[in-house]
Write an enzyme that holds these catalytic residues in place. Sequence first.
Site, PDB file in Angstrom:
ATOM      1  N   GLY A   1      -0.033   7.565 -44.142  1.00  0.00           N
ATOM      2  CA  GLY A   1      -1.303   6.968 -44.553  1.00  0.00           C
ATOM      3  C   GLY A   1      -1.304   5.464 -44.387  1.00  0.00           C
TER       4      GLY A   1
ATOM      5  N   ARG B   1       5.175   8.708 -54.282  1.00  0.00           N
ATOM      6  CA  ARG B   1       5.899   8.122 -55.417  1.00  0.00           C
ATOM      7  C   ARG B   1       4.898   7.806 -56.510  1.00  0.00           C
ATOM      8  NH1 ARG B   1       6.122   2.131 -53.427  1.00  0.00           N
ATOM      9  NH2 ARG B   1       5.354   2.361 -51.324  1.00  0.00           N
ATOM     10  N   ASN B   2       3.857   8.629 -56.581  1.00  0.00           N
ATOM     11  CA  ASN B   2       2.768   8.384 -57.515  1.00  0.00           C
ATOM     12  C   ASN B   2       2.236   9.714 -58.049  1.00  0.00           C
ATOM     13  OD1 ASN B   2       0.829   6.984 -58.910  1.00  0.00           O
ATOM     14  ND2 ASN B   2      -0.042   5.978 -57.109  1.00  0.00           N
TER      15      ASN B   2
END
Lengths: 379, 51
Positions: A282, A190-191
């Site tokens: 992650g 989302r980046n």
Amino acid sequence: MTSAPHGGKLVQIKQASRNSGGFGGYKKDQRLQVSREVVMTVANIANGVFSPVEGFMGENDYLNIIEQDRLENDVPWTIPLLLTTSRTKPQTGNLLLVDENDVPVAIMQPEGTFKISKREYAKKVYGTEDEAHPGVAKIYGAPETAIAGRLEVAVKPDYGEFADLTLMPRETRVLFAEKGWRTIVAFQTRNAPHINHEYLQKTALAMVDGLFINPVLGRKKAGDFRDEVILSSYQALTAGYYPRNSVVMSALHYEMQYAGPKEAIMHAIMRKNFGCTHICIGRDHAGIGSYYGPYAAQEIFKEFPDLGITPFFFREFYYCKKCAGIASEKTCPHGEEDKLSFSGTKLRQMFSEGKVPPKEFMRPEVAQAILKFEHPFVE
Amino acid sequence: LRRRLGKSVSDYVTYVLREVVAMHEMKEVPEPFTSTDLVEIKKRLQALGYL
């Protein structure tokens, strides 16, 4: 061979255009207005993203998920798909779900209502009852009655400017097969991509046939990159730095729950339905603030031997000035002062001044793709 | 390990059975679309540059 759909069945609900006659003739008490998030959930159910679920959940599935992290039939599932409503009158006959502008979304066959305990939901799904958590605030603000039902027909989703970058599970499954990929790793994001994301993706890609980059588009908070910026920056990265036949990017229209470990399992289930055999997990995956341990979203996978998708666990990567390369706490002995990092605030300030971060932090092409936007951040 | 396998024999058996179920799920299952659908899907993927 791609991954088998979750629960053994890729759900495909009949879909029709919103102007087709089938959505007409519903009286006021047969229509139910739903939120933007529910509209996205409907499209995801209809297109098999949430297979094997075919509608909004009933009480048995709900209670089983809350207590066991599984559907009633024992299939792993960690966040209930609920349609909450302030209506208390029993519904007879089909219900037309409409969006905030009264536009048809789907026809649902109601199967009864039930009450939820918001506190229990918050505690079990989010691991906290703190109203400062966005997921907790959302469930506390919702009605306590949920209406269950299978979707009979859904309106074909309109993803507007993102339509050409949005593939459904049946499409990705065909695509992966056509490419001859047998093992596919999903990367949820989302980046906009930093160098450390690229390193992580390529490390994962080295172990499988293909990489599926699946950015999440949906409501964001102030200061986040806008959806179009995320997609454009990833296009710049993949065009310049990935072998063409090793990567596929497609958007996922989904509202983040910030449920940390429970949501990591849902992310894996969705990507399994897209045909992925592996998923990258992650540090603090799907987390927010300090509600979850940094690796809680990795630990939870041990509880699901039957998930049917294999996680690749990664530590946090960063550029170490002393190592002069990408490192992680597993591979690098140096301290915080040697890590090249930028806070979100600092990054936003740089871009607003037309500056680009150093190439050790972000590819110049990615930075330039971001700078093309006058307002790259959500305000 | 305790969290993973549970505290009882029954928990352990459940864990092992779930592993067995997962192995069966790895077998191929038919995709829910026809050959006509397949042509349409490939057409769209080609038009979008994915294929």
